[in-house]
Design a protein around this motif. Sequence first.
Motif, PDB file in Angstrom:
ATOM      1  N   LYS A  38      74.162  45.345  38.185  1.00  0.00           N
ATOM      2  CA  LYS A  38      73.957  45.900  39.540  1.00  0.00           C
ATOM      3  C   LYS A  38      74.558  44.979  40.603  1.00  0.00           C
ATOM      4  O   LYS A  38      75.092  45.451  41.604  1.00  0.00           O
ATOM      5  CB  LYS A  38      72.459  46.096  39.835  1.00  0.00           C
ATOM      6  N   VAL A  39      74.449  43.680  40.392  1.00  0.00           N
ATOM      7  CA  VAL A  39      75.018  42.726  41.349  1.00  0.00           C
ATOM      8  C   VAL A  39      76.529  42.953  41.491  1.00  0.00           C
ATOM      9  O   VAL A  39      77.064  43.041  42.597  1.00  0.00           O
ATOM     10  CB  VAL A  39      74.752  41.262  40.897  1.00  0.00           C
ATOM     11  N   PHE A  40      77.199  43.079  40.349  1.00  0.00           N
ATOM     12  CA  PHE A  40      78.653  43.284  40.397  1.00  0.00           C
ATOM     13  C   PHE A  40      78.987  44.609  41.071  1.00  0.00           C
ATOM     14  O   PHE A  40      79.928  44.703  41.852  1.00  0.00           O
ATOM     15  CB  PHE A  40      79.238  43.245  38.972  1.00  0.00           C
ATOM     16  N   GLU A  41      78.171  45.621  40.752  1.00  0.00           N
ATOM     17  CA  GLU A  41      78.441  46.944  41.305  1.00  0.00           C
ATOM     18  C   GLU A  41      78.232  46.982  42.818  1.00  0.00           C
ATOM     19  O   GLU A  41      79.080  47.462  43.570  1.00  0.00           O
ATOM     20  CB  GLU A  41      77.536  47.955  40.609  1.00  0.00           C
ATOM     21  N   ILE A  42      77.084  46.450  43.255  1.00  0.00           N
ATOM     22  CA  ILE A  42      76.759  46.478  44.690  1.00  0.00           C
ATOM     23  C   ILE A  42      77.789  45.705  45.506  1.00  0.00           C
ATOM     24  O   ILE A  42      78.227  46.124  46.567  1.00  0.00           O
ATOM     25  CB  ILE A  42      75.343  45.893  44.924  1.00  0.00           C
ATOM     26  N   LYS A  43      78.189  44.555  44.985  1.00  0.00           N
ATOM     27  CA  LYS A  43      79.149  43.723  45.720  1.00  0.00           C
ATOM     28  C   LYS A  43      80.579  44.240  45.618  1.00  0.00           C
ATOM     29  O   LYS A  43      81.422  43.896  46.436  1.00  0.00           O
ATOM     30  CB  LYS A  43      79.141  42.287  45.154  1.00  0.00           C
ATOM     31  N   SER A  47      84.660  41.507  37.594  1.00  0.00           N
ATOM     32  CA  SER A  47      83.766  41.022  36.537  1.00  0.00           C
ATOM     33  C   SER A  47      84.225  39.697  35.938  1.00  0.00           C
ATOM     34  O   SER A  47      83.491  39.067  35.182  1.00  0.00           O
ATOM     35  CB  SER A  47      83.635  42.071  35.446  1.00  0.00           C
ATOM     36  N   ASP A  48      85.453  39.261  36.264  1.00  0.00           N
ATOM     37  CA  ASP A  48      85.882  37.957  35.731  1.00  0.00           C
ATOM     38  C   ASP A  48      85.566  36.809  36.688  1.00  0.00           C
ATOM     39  O   ASP A  48      86.055  35.704  36.527  1.00  0.00           O
ATOM     40  CB  ASP A  48      87.376  37.975  35.392  1.00  0.00           C
ATOM     41  N   ASN A  49      84.734  37.084  37.691  1.00  0.00           N
ATOM     42  CA  ASN A  49      84.322  36.040  38.634  1.00  0.00           C
ATOM     43  C   ASN A  49      82.876  35.655  38.314  1.00  0.00           C
ATOM     44  O   ASN A  49      81.963  36.442  38.527  1.00  0.00           O
ATOM     45  CB  ASN A  49      84.446  36.590  40.065  1.00  0.00           C
ATOM     46  N   PRO A  50      82.653  34.456  37.754  1.00  0.00           N
ATOM     47  CA  PRO A  50      81.304  34.120  37.262  1.00  0.00           C
ATOM     48  C   PRO A  50      80.306  33.885  38.383  1.00  0.00           C
ATOM     49  O   PRO A  50      80.667  33.721  39.539  1.00  0.00           O
ATOM     50  CB  PRO A  50      81.541  32.825  36.478  1.00  0.00           C
ATOM     51  N   LEU A  51      79.025  33.861  38.001  1.00  0.00           N
ATOM     52  CA  LEU A  51      77.935  33.734  38.970  1.00  0.00           C
ATOM     53  C   LEU A  51      77.256  32.377  38.829  1.00  0.00           C
ATOM     54  O   LEU A  51      77.267  31.779  37.756  1.00  0.00           O
ATOM     55  CB  LEU A  51      76.897  34.834  38.701  1.00  0.00           C
ATOM     56  N   ILE A  52      76.653  31.935  39.905  1.00  0.00           N
ATOM     57  CA  ILE A  52      75.893  30.686  39.867  1.00  0.00           C
ATOM     58  C   ILE A  52      74.426  31.021  39.589  1.00  0.00           C
ATOM     59  O   ILE A  52      73.848  31.909  40.224  1.00  0.00           O
ATOM     60  CB  ILE A  52      76.030  29.923  41.197  1.00  0.00           C
ATOM     61  N   GLU A  93      73.122  31.464  24.251  1.00  0.00           N
ATOM     62  CA  GLU A  93      72.370  32.648  24.667  1.00  0.00           C
ATOM     63  C   GLU A  93      72.605  33.071  26.121  1.00  0.00           C
ATOM     64  O   GLU A  93      72.204  34.156  26.535  1.00  0.00           O
ATOM     65  CB  GLU A  93      70.877  32.523  24.358  1.00  0.00           C
ATOM     66  N   VAL A  94      73.286  32.258  26.917  1.00  0.00           N
ATOM     67  CA  VAL A  94      73.552  32.657  28.308  1.00  0.00           C
ATOM     68  C   VAL A  94      74.421  33.913  28.300  1.00  0.00           C
ATOM     69  O   VAL A  94      75.407  34.001  27.548  1.00  0.00           O
ATOM     70  CB  VAL A  94      74.254  31.521  29.099  1.00  0.00           C
ATOM     71  N   LEU A  95      74.060  34.884  29.127  1.00  0.00           N
ATOM     72  CA  LEU A  95      74.762  36.172  29.113  1.00  0.00           C
ATOM     73  C   LEU A  95      76.222  36.031  29.573  1.00  0.00           C
ATOM     74  O   LEU A  95      76.512  35.305  30.528  1.00  0.00           O
ATOM     75  CB  LEU A  95      74.039  37.156  30.043  1.00  0.00           C
ATOM     76  N   ASP A  96      77.092  36.771  28.894  1.00  0.00           N
ATOM     77  CA  ASP A  96      78.513  36.763  29.273  1.00  0.00           C
ATOM     78  C   ASP A  96      78.735  37.236  30.708  1.00  0.00           C
ATOM     79  O   ASP A  96      79.654  36.782  31.374  1.00  0.00           O
ATOM     80  CB  ASP A  96      79.312  37.683  28.341  1.00  0.00           C
ATOM     81  N   ALA A  97      77.870  38.142  31.152  1.00  0.00           N
ATOM     82  CA  ALA A  97      78.038  38.654  32.516  1.00  0.00           C
ATOM     83  C   ALA A  97      77.851  37.539  33.550  1.00  0.00           C
ATOM     84  O   ALA A  97      78.452  37.566  34.620  1.00  0.00           O
ATOM     85  CB  ALA A  97      77.032  39.767  32.787  1.00  0.00           C
ATOM     86  N   VAL A  98      77.036  36.540  33.201  1.00  0.00           N
ATOM     87  CA  VAL A  98      76.796  35.424  34.124  1.00  0.00           C
ATOM     88  C   VAL A  98      78.038  34.534  34.207  1.00  0.00           C
ATOM     89  O   VAL A  98      78.451  34.111  35.279  1.00  0.00           O
ATOM     90  CB  VAL A  98      75.583  34.574  33.667  1.00  0.00           C
ATOM     91  N   THR A  99      78.627  34.250  33.061  1.00  0.00           N
ATOM     92  CA  THR A  99      79.700  33.250  32.999  1.00  0.00           C
ATOM     93  C   THR A  99      81.082  33.883  32.972  1.00  0.00           C
ATOM     94  O   THR A  99      82.082  33.168  32.858  1.00  0.00           O
ATOM     95  CB  THR A  99      79.550  32.386  31.738  1.00  0.00           C
ATOM     96  N   ALA A 100      81.144  35.209  33.054  1.00  0.00           N
ATOM     97  CA  ALA A 100      82.406  35.935  32.930  1.00  0.00           C
ATOM     98  C   ALA A 100      83.112  35.558  31.627  1.00  0.00           C
ATOM     99  O   ALA A 100      84.330  35.415  31.570  1.00  0.00           O
ATOM    100  CB  ALA A 100      83.303  35.672  34.145  1.00  0.00           C
TER     101      ALA A 100
END
Length: 305
Positions: A38-43, A47-52, A93-100
């Motif tokens: 949802k974060v990626f969608e709303i913004k 998807s290749d830009n990772p999150l902190i 275990e860290v999600l791929d969506a977090v780290t791109a």
Amino acid sequence: MDLKRYISLIKAGEVAAFPTETVYGLGADAWNPDAIAKVFEIKGRPSDNPLIVHISEESQIEAFARDIPAAAHQLIEAFWPGPLTLVLHKKPEVLDAVTAGLDTVALRMPDHEKALALISQSGPLVAPSANKSGSPSPTKAKHVHTDFGDDFPVIDGEATRIGLESTVIDLTQSVPAILRPGSISRKQIEDVLETFVEESFFHQPEKPRSPGQKYSHYKPKAEVRWLEENESTDDVRTLYLVQSSSVISSNVIQYNGELDRMAKELYDRFREADLENFSTVAIQPFDDSDPIFGALKNRISKAIG
Ligand code: AMP
Ligand code: MG
């Protein structure tokens, strides 16, 4: 809305914006892939830009990072909670969506009472800036509403204290490298680590060390440019950000060398320029007199181009 309501939203896999000392963040549960989607969608974030990942206690880094170097502990001791993001080797275990999809993860502990109160009850949150991709980061709750609508859930705080995004430092290579300058300067970091720290945030779209580097950020719709040396400040369609000026008018904003104040206001001025239909923001060059100089110059350079 009281804090409990936001905590329930986050726990239910929704997103909510909250203030930090840097800019407002768009928070979602760092362990919930649907919430992160949802974060990626709303913004509208690529998807290749990772999150902190934002945490409220130092021990939470263990759930995300492995092989944590001594330098990380030294920097945490010196600067957390605060505007410094550490890039470390990630746990599987860290999600791929977090780290791109990278094998590293970025972590920070924000220095803001409301952010820490939220995270201590919701658990770790991914929190990119709470703006539409491409527009300046929000430094006031009203900026979040401008981008996402009046009903969007935002924990209201004051205007953010620093106004520019955190310093990002990569500790996974042999030499620590600053991937994004922020209010904590290279010199301050070198003083703590007692070692050379590299800067690798120069614009290299083809070979970014940090995925975010290839995207244009921080830009208003108005053209941003440096003010020429002997240029007058009398064009009514230009917003001037200067250090000092003999001409006083409503579109000439003076900072008198207070770079902290300029950093705090920069994105708000950019947004204001668009709301008031200025065609140009002309910024007078300034001296390196403050730790925030590098970050401020970096954001302005990116807005220019
Ligand atoms: P934002 O959340 O919009 O302030 O942007 C977060 C930025 O942190 C990204 O654009 C990257 O520049 C940086 N970042 C996050 N995770 C990593 C990582 N694993 N490796 C390198 N840079 C990262
Ligand atoms: Mg951002």
